[in-house]
Enzyme design. Sequence first.
Site, mmCIF file in Angstrom:
data_model
loop_
_atom_site.group_PDB
_atom_site.id
_atom_site.type_symbol
_atom_site.label_atom_id
_atom_site.label_comp_id
_atom_site.label_asym_id
_atom_site.label_seq_id
_atom_site.Cartn_x
_atom_site.Cartn_y
_atom_site.Cartn_z
ATOM 1 N N HIS A 356 -6.973 28.971 9.386
ATOM 2 C CA HIS A 356 -6.606 27.778 8.626
ATOM 3 C C HIS A 356 -6.295 28.001 7.169
ATOM 4 C CE1 HIS A 356 -7.138 24.323 11.320
ATOM 5 N NE2 HIS A 356 -7.947 25.121 11.978
ATOM 6 N N LYS A 544 -6.145 13.355 -0.918
ATOM 7 C CA LYS A 544 -6.556 14.580 -0.223
ATOM 8 C C LYS A 544 -7.752 15.135 -0.966
ATOM 9 C CE LYS A 544 -2.320 16.147 -0.988
ATOM 10 N NZ LYS A 544 -1.888 16.714 0.276
ATOM 11 N N ARG A 545 -8.397 16.180 -0.424
ATOM 12 C CA ARG A 545 -9.486 16.806 -1.160
ATOM 13 C C ARG A 545 -9.027 17.191 -2.565
ATOM 14 N NH1 ARG A 545 -14.324 18.195 1.527
ATOM 15 N NH2 ARG A 545 -14.892 18.862 -0.563
ATOM 16 N N LYS A 550 -4.325 22.229 -4.892
ATOM 17 C CA LYS A 550 -3.565 21.032 -4.514
ATOM 18 C C LYS A 550 -2.954 20.339 -5.743
ATOM 19 C CE LYS A 550 -6.286 20.056 -0.302
ATOM 20 N NZ LYS A 550 -5.379 19.772 0.838
ATOM 21 N N THR A 652 -1.558 17.969 6.615
ATOM 22 C CA THR A 652 -1.259 17.017 7.688
ATOM 23 C C THR A 652 -1.020 15.624 7.123
ATOM 24 O OG1 THR A 652 -3.648 16.806 8.048
ATOM 25 C CG2 THR A 652 -2.403 18.174 9.613
ATOM 26 N N LYS A 656 1.596 12.329 8.109
ATOM 27 C CA LYS A 656 1.228 10.908 8.262
ATOM 28 C C LYS A 656 2.125 10.038 7.392
ATOM 29 C CE LYS A 656 -3.588 12.467 8.515
ATOM 30 N NZ LYS A 656 -4.778 12.679 7.664
#
Length: 811
Positions: A356, A544-545, A550, A652, A656
């Site tokens: 992952h 998101k986290r 990120k 992901t 969405k």
Amino acid sequence: MVTMDKKSFKKAYVNKFLEMHGIELKEGTNQQKYEALGSLVRDYVTRTWLRTNKKYNKTGEKQVYYFSMEFLLGRLLGDALLNIGIRDICKEGLAELNIDLQELENLEEDQGLGNGGLGRLAACFLDSMASLNIPGHGCGIRYKYGFFEQKIIDGKQVEVSDDWLRHGNVWERRNSNKAEIVRFGGDIKVEERNGRLTFVHVNYAPVLAVPYDTPIVGYKNGIANTLRLWSAEAVSNEFDFSSFSRGDFLKAIEYKNSVESISQVLYPEDSFYEGKILRLKQQYFFVSAGIQSIIRHFKKHGGNIFELDDKISIHINDTHPTLAIPELMRILLDEEGLAWEDAWRITEKTISYTNHTILAEALEKWPIDMFKSLLPRIYMIIEEINRRYCEELWSKFPGQENKISRMAIIGNGQIRMAPLAIVGSHSINGVAKLHTEILKKKEMSDFYYLYPNKFNNKTNGITHRRWLLKSNPKLTQLLCETIGDGFIKHPLDLQNFENHLNDTSVLDRLAKIKFENKQKLAKIIFQNQNISVDPKSIFDVQVKRIHAYKRQTMNCLRIMDLYNKLIDNPNLDIHPRTFIFAGKAAPGYYLAKNTIELINNVADKINNDSRVNDKIKVVFMENYRVSLAEDIIPGTDVSEQISTTTKEASGTSNMKFMMNGAITVATLDGANIEIKDEVGDDNIIIFGLNADEVLNYYRNGGYSALEMYNNDLRIKNVLNDLINGKYHNDRDRFKSIYENLITYNDEFFVLKDFDSYLKAQDKIDKLYRNKREWQKMCGVNIAHSGIFSSDRTIEQYATGIWGSEVLYKNL
Ligand SMILES: *Cc1c(COP(=O)(O)O)cnc(C)c1O
């Protein structure tokens, strides 16, 4: 699928309520009404569940077990109603009883037994396996406390424990009669019996693993698979108070507490490894219980152990369940009496592994001393796996000592889980094309050279049942009216929607649906955060986290830059925007927590500055989780997918959002690349360094953040704003962010990508003003989202990894 009409549903519901609560419906609280509905739906599902299990036992079809430390299911009621096909009659029936279904659904606690993408993927996969008639089950841990609840107090994240079971859980069934014993510590006695060495585990501490089973219903197909979550309990005869003297009594309490701590709480780190012994205990605990119960069930139904790999696939979600490999070996060798070679062949053919992340800080490795004393027999088996594997390496790479010690399972006083997972599985997959290429060419290139046929790609997906049908009923309705309902079973059929994008009445409806979803989100924002936002503004979302890679920081810096520009030039012509953030930081991750505080302070400043308030607002929504994601995503215009290229394995939420008609602003990272390939360059906004450029900087250096700072006044200004008291009285408050960018040379290229990011945002501003073009872009994104259904992903796992005739036939 359950067939019934509204009248019989109403009658059953009223009866159920009375039976459960002993009062009349109209006197009941909403909580009681929710419990009665949950219980009724559970009863319906139970019949399907029984039938499914009977069928599996009779046909003997291949069973897949998806082992994961995390299952981020969210709420189950709405999905169960949808999948058994009674959502509409239930909604209407309840309305006639003056009950709002949505209100009851909102009372369900999220089942938050996961951190983020990895756990949510596991949940989407369960839904797809059941819906595709694949006998696929989950295996994990029933954490008493799931992912913490996030509160924002004075702009800062405060963690509150997630007591998700306090009102009970209607979906689970405790199966004490299927408990297993998991053994920790102790010694291994080696004895020779009938000419064969046997290994006897003595003086161990036993832990009782009790399964709690939850049915996972497929979409209108009469299938209910099982999610089995294990809870750790003291073995009762080890804990008989009366038989203990005082000293033993205290020991007994200690034993009980230490046992129960195993399934007490989910570790709240995402993509980060912590070498704590409790984490290792958790991993072995659920893996051992899971494999023992699989083998027990297999044998009970007459299975021949030599055919195990024909009848069973075990998939490990990341390296967390890697001990499935030596545990299966232990059972085959010590309990079934197989020879090593047979046991190894069966194990390798049974197990497959998904990688992952390539982040170094996520690589799991355990100190030998700790491992050996906790799991002495498993350690011996890993040593032997390593010995044989290193022999293979020596013969393939003679004299290449460095390479071999780099690839070994045991080295530097540690046991490395990734090499063990690679050696012990027949398949290793990455989760998006770029990610798999990086695994093969870079991160795992030595292993790829050794086992080229094991490596493959399976791009992630999301279940369109939850993320479209359930969370966006209005859009679903429009799709059904224009292209029919075939896309529900065949999500690729969403493509047909593209044929309707020249029809202005369809585009008008698309716009109206988005607007209504934004109104709904605006209401939730007001209720939760007490901030009023204008649904006519662009809803620009990053949820998101919170993680350096990120780059929420980059998003925040561009808002600070826009704020500066608006103050300098009050007539600056921009379409109004609302910037929405949500996400949790790991409790020990200072930089991420500091980022949350920065966003909240920037929000406070901007939201209270009347000079800019008709143009921009900033919102940080508390406690990001699946149910909140379902509220946010349908009401989003712009999806921020801005990770440093190469760092986000897939993502992901990007999928969405596109499925709900948002336009993506993205780096060419993870699955963003595949989204771009699907929708075309004109329907996504790409910016930033590409993978080769990033990899080249990491390899050869040559990037100077300070240079960026000195040469770009916008960057200089926003960075100075971090430390000049503009956003906090305490000037040192956001120093860690400043230093990360300047002193430590901006590891994630925030400043390098800044200019290109701002240009991407200007492009969005221009595009949004052309309503028709924008609506078409949204439509194209929806039409091309079908390939990102996890149904496609699971089909590829079934045929490409778990492969068996029965799995093929089911598709
Ligand atoms: C989908 C999802 C994620 C994953 O989001 P990414 O942006 O892909 O990291 C995390 N948390 C929740 C609650 C989700 O629904």
